[in-house]
Design a protein around this motif. Structure first.
Motif, PDB file in Angstrom:
ATOM      1  N   MET A   1      71.025  50.509   7.223  1.00  7.86           N
ATOM      2  CA  MET A   1      70.587  50.645   8.613  1.00  7.86           C
ATOM      3  C   MET A   1      70.123  49.314   9.176  1.00  7.86           C
ATOM      4  O   MET A   1      69.511  48.504   8.480  1.00  7.86           O
ATOM      5  CB  MET A   1      69.452  51.662   8.721  1.00  7.86           C
ATOM      6  N   TYR A   2      70.444  49.133  10.451  1.00 10.53           N
ATOM      7  CA  TYR A   2      69.989  47.979  11.209  1.00 10.53           C
ATOM      8  C   TYR A   2      69.114  48.493  12.336  1.00 10.53           C
ATOM      9  O   TYR A   2      69.531  49.363  13.101  1.00 10.53           O
ATOM     10  CB  TYR A   2      71.177  47.201  11.777  1.00 10.53           C
ATOM     11  N   LEU A   3      67.904  47.961  12.412  1.00 11.52           N
ATOM     12  CA  LEU A   3      66.949  48.385  13.421  1.00 11.52           C
ATOM     13  C   LEU A   3      66.692  47.230  14.381  1.00 11.52           C
ATOM     14  O   LEU A   3      66.780  46.062  14.000  1.00 11.52           O
ATOM     15  CB  LEU A   3      65.651  48.843  12.767  1.00 11.52           C
ATOM     16  N   ASP A   4      66.347  47.583  15.597  1.00 12.74           N
ATOM     17  CA  ASP A   4      66.150  46.637  16.686  1.00 12.74           C
ATOM     18  C   ASP A   4      65.018  45.653  16.376  1.00 12.74           C
ATOM     19  O   ASP A   4      63.881  46.055  16.171  1.00 12.74           O
ATOM     20  CB  ASP A   4      65.811  47.433  17.946  1.00 12.74           C
ATOM     21  N   GLU A   5      65.349  44.369  16.363  1.00  4.16           N
ATOM     22  CA  GLU A   5      64.330  43.366  16.059  1.00  4.16           C
ATOM     23  C   GLU A   5      63.281  43.232  17.169  1.00  4.16           C
ATOM     24  O   GLU A   5      62.236  42.618  16.952  1.00  4.16           O
ATOM     25  CB  GLU A   5      64.964  41.998  15.773  1.00  4.16           C
TER      26      GLU A   5
ATOM     27  N   LEU B   1      59.875  53.484  13.170  1.00  5.37           N
ATOM     28  CA  LEU B   1      61.320  53.671  13.009  1.00  5.37           C
ATOM     29  C   LEU B   1      61.692  53.872  11.539  1.00  5.37           C
ATOM     30  O   LEU B   1      62.532  54.707  11.216  1.00  5.37           O
ATOM     31  CB  LEU B   1      62.077  52.473  13.584  1.00  5.37           C
ATOM     32  N   GLN B   2      61.048  53.127  10.657  1.00  6.10           N
ATOM     33  CA  GLN B   2      61.344  53.262   9.233  1.00  6.10           C
ATOM     34  C   GLN B   2      60.914  54.625   8.702  1.00  6.10           C
ATOM     35  O   GLN B   2      61.624  55.234   7.904  1.00  6.10           O
ATOM     36  CB  GLN B   2      60.682  52.138   8.443  1.00  6.10           C
ATOM     37  N   VAL B   3      59.773  55.126   9.154  1.00  5.13           N
ATOM     38  CA  VAL B   3      59.324  56.452   8.717  1.00  5.13           C
ATOM     39  C   VAL B   3      60.270  57.523   9.247  1.00  5.13           C
ATOM     40  O   VAL B   3      60.747  58.373   8.500  1.00  5.13           O
ATOM     41  CB  VAL B   3      57.870  56.732   9.180  1.00  5.13           C
ATOM     42  N   ILE B   4      60.559  57.474  10.539  1.00  2.00           N
ATOM     43  CA  ILE B   4      61.405  58.509  11.151  1.00  2.00           C
ATOM     44  C   ILE B   4      62.806  58.486  10.558  1.00  2.00           C
ATOM     45  O   ILE B   4      63.293  59.491  10.031  1.00  2.00           O
ATOM     46  CB  ILE B   4      61.468  58.335  12.683  1.00  2.00           C
ATOM     47  N   PHE B   5      63.497  57.340  10.641  1.00  2.00           N
ATOM     48  CA  PHE B   5      64.891  57.287  10.212  1.00  2.00           C
ATOM     49  C   PHE B   5      65.050  57.186   8.701  1.00  2.00           C
ATOM     50  O   PHE B   5      66.131  57.413   8.178  1.00  2.00           O
ATOM     51  CB  PHE B   5      65.634  56.168  10.941  1.00  2.00           C
ATOM     52  N   GLY B   6      63.972  56.894   7.999  1.00  2.00           N
ATOM     53  CA  GLY B   6      63.998  56.938   6.542  1.00  2.00           C
ATOM     54  C   GLY B   6      63.840  58.355   6.014  1.00  2.00           C
ATOM     55  O   GLY B   6      63.914  58.597   4.816  1.00  2.00           O
ATOM     56  N   GLY B   7      63.590  59.300   6.921  1.00  2.00           N
ATOM     57  CA  GLY B   7      63.494  60.707   6.539  1.00  2.00           C
ATOM     58  C   GLY B   7      62.111  61.149   6.127  1.00  2.00           C
ATOM     59  O   GLY B   7      61.925  62.286   5.693  1.00  2.00           O
ATOM     60  N   ASN B   8      61.106  60.295   6.304  1.00  2.00           N
ATOM     61  CA  ASN B   8      59.753  60.636   5.865  1.00  2.00           C
ATOM     62  C   ASN B   8      58.875  61.231   6.954  1.00  2.00           C
ATOM     63  O   ASN B   8      57.711  61.516   6.715  1.00  2.00           O
ATOM     64  CB  ASN B   8      59.075  59.393   5.276  1.00  2.00           C
ATOM     65  N   GLY B   9      59.448  61.422   8.145  1.00  2.00           N
ATOM     66  CA  GLY B   9      58.671  61.951   9.261  1.00  2.00           C
ATOM     67  C   GLY B   9      59.009  63.386   9.615  1.00  2.00           C
ATOM     68  O   GLY B   9      58.535  63.916  10.599  1.00  2.00           O
ATOM     69  N   GLY B  10      59.868  64.030   8.807  1.00  2.00           N
ATOM     70  CA  GLY B  10      60.271  65.401   9.096  1.00  2.00           C
ATOM     71  C   GLY B  10      61.341  65.438  10.174  1.00  2.00           C
ATOM     72  O   GLY B  10      61.919  64.421  10.547  1.00  2.00           O
TER      73      GLY B  10
ATOM     74  N   ASN C   1      70.976  63.852   2.745  1.00  2.00           N
ATOM     75  CA  ASN C   1      72.386  63.655   2.410  1.00  2.00           C
ATOM     76  C   ASN C   1      72.714  62.217   2.012  1.00  2.00           C
ATOM     77  O   ASN C   1      73.874  61.885   1.806  1.00  2.00           O
ATOM     78  CB  ASN C   1      73.269  64.064   3.594  1.00  2.00           C
ATOM     79  N   ILE C   2      71.693  61.371   1.938  1.00  2.00           N
ATOM     80  CA  ILE C   2      71.911  59.976   1.560  1.00  2.00           C
ATOM     81  C   ILE C   2      71.587  59.809   0.077  1.00  2.00           C
ATOM     82  O   ILE C   2      70.482  60.110  -0.359  1.00  2.00           O
ATOM     83  CB  ILE C   2      71.050  59.029   2.417  1.00  2.00           C
ATOM     84  N   GLY C   3      72.573  59.342  -0.676  1.00  2.00           N
ATOM     85  CA  GLY C   3      72.380  59.125  -2.103  1.00  2.00           C
ATOM     86  C   GLY C   3      71.911  57.721  -2.420  1.00  2.00           C
ATOM     87  O   GLY C   3      71.190  57.501  -3.378  1.00  2.00           O
ATOM     88  N   GLU C   4      72.327  56.769  -1.592  1.00  2.00           N
ATOM     89  CA  GLU C   4      71.944  55.372  -1.804  1.00  2.00           C
ATOM     90  C   GLU C   4      71.677  54.718  -0.460  1.00  2.00           C
ATOM     91  O   GLU C   4      72.570  54.641   0.384  1.00  2.00           O
ATOM     92  CB  GLU C   4      73.063  54.622  -2.536  1.00  2.00           C
ATOM     93  N   MET C   5      70.449  54.246  -0.269  1.00  2.00           N
ATOM     94  CA  MET C   5      70.096  53.510   0.942  1.00  2.00           C
ATOM     95  C   MET C   5      70.126  52.033   0.585  1.00  2.00           C
ATOM     96  O   MET C   5      69.346  51.580  -0.249  1.00  2.00           O
ATOM     97  CB  MET C   5      68.709  53.906   1.449  1.00  2.00           C
ATOM     98  N   ARG C   6      71.056  51.334   1.190  1.00  2.00           N
ATOM     99  CA  ARG C   6      71.240  49.924   0.850  1.00  2.00           C
ATOM    100  C   ARG C   6      70.271  49.007   1.585  1.00  2.00           C
ATOM    101  O   ARG C   6      70.273  47.813   1.354  1.00  2.00           O
ATOM    102  CB  ARG C   6      72.674  49.512   1.139  1.00  2.00           C
ATOM    103  N   GLY C   7      69.465  49.565   2.441  1.00  2.00           N
ATOM    104  CA  GLY C   7      68.451  48.764   3.098  1.00  2.00           C
ATOM    105  C   GLY C   7      68.311  49.060   4.569  1.00  2.00           C
ATOM    106  O   GLY C   7      69.151  49.723   5.179  1.00  2.00           O
ATOM    107  N   MET C   8      67.198  48.574   5.105  1.00  2.00           N
ATOM    108  CA  MET C   8      66.911  48.645   6.533  1.00  2.00           C
ATOM    109  C   MET C   8      66.521  47.233   6.944  1.00  2.00           C
ATOM    110  O   MET C   8      65.548  46.693   6.431  1.00  2.00           O
ATOM    111  CB  MET C   8      65.754  49.594   6.823  1.00  2.00           C
ATOM    112  N   GLU C   9      67.306  46.654   7.827  1.00  2.00           N
ATOM    113  CA  GLU C   9      67.032  45.297   8.269  1.00  2.00           C
ATOM    114  C   GLU C   9      66.841  45.269   9.775  1.00  2.00           C
ATOM    115  O   GLU C   9      67.451  46.050  10.495  1.00  2.00           O
ATOM    116  CB  GLU C   9      68.185  44.373   7.870  1.00  2.00           C
ATOM    117  N   PHE C  10      66.010  44.342  10.230  1.00  2.00           N
ATOM    118  CA  PHE C  10      65.760  44.177  11.655  1.00  2.00           C
ATOM    119  C   PHE C  10      66.613  43.034  12.168  1.00  2.00           C
ATOM    120  O   PHE C  10      66.565  41.923  11.646  1.00  2.00           O
ATOM    121  CB  PHE C  10      64.266  43.937  11.902  1.00  2.00           C
TER     122      PHE C  10
END
Length: 140
Positions: A80-84, A94-103, A112-121
């Motif tokens: 994932m690429y997030l807005d810098e 954004l990391q909590v929500i889109f990382g799936g930790n916010g419900g 449905n994600i088996g491997e998260m290769r990273g979140m970069e801004f």
């Protein structure tokens, strides 16, 4: 453990992938050729995470999988690429929500994600015509 603040997002969501049109994955079916590579974009027109405003921020995800993701036959590999433009509080939100930790729906999607290769801004430009005739996005 800290409780997750209430959050809400309203905006635009677009995706494009390697499947035939219409994409069978959109209908919980096996992807064309049993393999899907795609790009998803979410643009928050209005949003908040607790007291943190998320208006105008964008996220772009790249992913792929083999098999029917929705039938539990596959897990996606995603980055994932997030807005810098996001400040530190917005980045955390954004990391909590889109990382799936916010419900909510992102948590269901993250399952449905088996491997998260990273979140970069990164710098992201995102434009949608008012009549939805065009979409322009750019990762600078």
């Amino acid at each position: 453990m800290n409780a997750v603040p209430q959050w809400r997002l309203a905006g635009d969501w677009f995706d494009i992938c390697s499947c035939d049109i219409p994409c069978p994955c959109e209908f919980a079916q096996r992807p064309t050729g049993n393999h899907c590579q795609g790009v998803l974009a979410w643009h928050v027109r209005e949003g908040q995470y607790g007291g943190v405003k998320l208006d105008g921020l964008t996220l772009v995800a790249l992913g792929e999988f083999e098999g029917n993701l929705w039938a539990g036959e596959a897990k996606a590999v995603m980055g994932m690429y997030l807005d810098e433009k996001a400040d530190e509080q917005q980045r955390e939100a954004l990391q909590v929500i889109f990382g799936g930790n916010g419900g909510g729906w992102p948590a269901g999607f993250a399952a449905n994600i088996g491997e998260m290769r990273g979140m970069e801004f990164v710098p992201i430009t995102f434009e949608v015509a008012g009549d939805l005739a065009t979409l322009a996005g750019r990762n600078s």
